[in-house]
Design an enzyme around this catalytic site. Structure first.
Site, PDB file in Angstrom:
ATOM      1  N   ALA A 250       0.803  -1.218   0.000  1.00 56.10           N
ATOM      2  CA  ALA A 250       0.000   0.000   0.000  1.00 56.10           C
ATOM      3  C   ALA A 250       0.837   1.269   0.000  1.00 56.10           C
ATOM      4  O   ALA A 250       0.319   2.344   0.322  1.00 56.10           O
ATOM      5  CB  ALA A 250      -0.939  -0.007   1.202  1.00 56.10           C
ATOM      6  N   ALA A 251       2.102   1.172  -0.384  1.00 58.14           N
ATOM      7  CA  ALA A 251       2.954   2.366  -0.393  1.00 58.14           C
ATOM      8  C   ALA A 251       2.408   3.423  -1.342  1.00 58.14           C
ATOM      9  O   ALA A 251       2.417   4.621  -1.034  1.00 58.14           O
ATOM     10  CB  ALA A 251       4.379   1.985  -0.772  1.00 58.14           C
ATOM     11  N   GLY A 252       1.912   2.993  -2.508  1.00 53.14           N
ATOM     12  CA  GLY A 252       1.328   3.949  -3.450  1.00 53.14           C
ATOM     13  C   GLY A 252       0.071   4.595  -2.905  1.00 53.14           C
ATOM     14  O   GLY A 252      -0.189   5.775  -3.142  1.00 53.14           O
ATOM     15  N   ASP A 253      -0.723   3.827  -2.164  1.00 49.07           N
ATOM     16  CA  ASP A 253      -1.930   4.388  -1.565  1.00 49.07           C
ATOM     17  C   ASP A 253      -1.580   5.396  -0.472  1.00 49.07           C
ATOM     18  O   ASP A 253      -2.235   6.433  -0.336  1.00 49.07           O
ATOM     19  CB  ASP A 253      -2.802   3.273  -0.991  1.00 49.07           C
ATOM     20  CG  ASP A 253      -3.332   2.349  -2.068  1.00 49.07           C
ATOM     21  OD1 ASP A 253      -3.475   2.801  -3.216  1.00 49.07           O
ATOM     22  OD2 ASP A 253      -3.594   1.172  -1.764  1.00 49.07           O
TER      23      ASP A 253
END
Length: 305
Positions: A250-253
């Site tokens: 979930a780094a992009g989120d």
């Protein structure tokens, strides 16, 4: 100042297995660690913005099952307005099955279910919230006509629209004209433009294609390298922080939720991208999607370290 953020998107429950390596096709691996965590790109980004201190309204759809009720209860705990999280009587809540290896790399399969039935009519019911927001944030785990409907409302009312074009899919120019900021990774940017992306120079070349199609600002997330920003006369790499990644799921989120929060706060664009890079990096040091989203206090400690 007010920090009104509306997120229109998906809500899933993530079933995560942490393994030494990812299984090959047809292979069964034993010995992994299992966790169940709240996820879905829309929900992840809403939680990311809320934990940083944003005033967030989430527009989504869940099922009548335990996954849906748990998700809504968790949104409430994070201070998210759930008035427009509707319950679908005919379809189950979304579920994602995720494998994560020892290096933090992952592979994911998603059963969208109720997310596929979030409709333009659901968005119309949230017109007041969208029209009075500072930022509208969306992704592509919901129908495109729903994304289009929300973008039109925001554009009509002068609300900044951030589109995270994930999962990767083709988009038409009519939608892109309503987008203030688009935040693809290199794979998504390649699909949108047909141009190979390997570094800052190729990212800029591909990003300019999106500017020509009507987008105002392109931010290309490049993982450990940071993010490439193209907006007006600004074309620059914004570096990230070196970390030991545990789970990049979930780094992009985290990045996108932080970007919405930072811009709603009035933070200058390049500073907002740096802030978002740091949030994404910190989230990758923890396992799980929403469990990895940091508070503002945790982020400040990480940035100061």
């Amino acid at each position: 100042m007010t920090q009104k953020i509306v997120v229109v998107g998906s809500s899933n429950t993530d079933m995560v297995i942490k393994m030494e390596r990812l299984p090959k096709p047809g292979e069964t691996l034993l010995g992994g660690d299992f966790i169940k965590a709240a996820g879905g790109k829309g929900a992840n980004q809403a939680v990311a913005a809320a934990r940083l201190g944003g005033q967030v309204t989430f527009v989504a759809r869940v099922g009548t099952d335990i996954f849906g009720s748990e998700a809504v209860e968790n949104f409430r705990k994070d201070g998210i307005d759930v008035e427009h999280v509707s319950v679908d009587p005919d379809n189950p809540s979304g579920v994602a099955l995720i494998f994560v290896d020892a290096n933090g790399e992952n592979c994911i399969a998603v059963a969208s279910s109720a997310n596929n039935h979030l409709s333009p009519a659901d968005v119309q019911l949230a017109t007041h919230q969208i029209a009075n927001a500072n930022v509208l944030l969306m992704q592509l785990e919901i129908p495109l006509d729903t994304v289009q409907a929300a973008a039109e409302i925001a554009h009509k009312n002068g609300v900044q629209v951030i589109l995270n074009p994930a999962p990767a899919r083709e988009l038409d120019d009519e939608l892109l004209r309503y987008v203030s900021i688009i935040t693809p990774n290199e794979t998504e940017l390649e699909l949108l433009t047909g141009k190979k992306v390997t570094d800052a120079a190729s990212a800029e070349s591909a990003a300019r294609v999106l500017l020509d199609r009507g987008v105002k600002t392109v931010i290309v997330t490049l993982g450990a390298q940071g993010a490439f920003l193209l907006s007006g006369d600004v074309a620059t790499m914004v570096p990230s922080k070196t970390i030991s990644a545990l789970d990049t799921t979930a780094a992009g989120d985290a990045f996108n939720g932080a970007l919405a929060f930072a811009l709603a706060q009035g933070m200058p664009l390049q500073e907002a991208v740096h802030f978002s890079n740091m949030t994404g990096a910190l989230s990758a040091t923890n396992l799980g999607a929403q469990p990895s989203m940091p508070t503002l206090e945790q982020l400040q400690l990480f940035m100061d370290a």
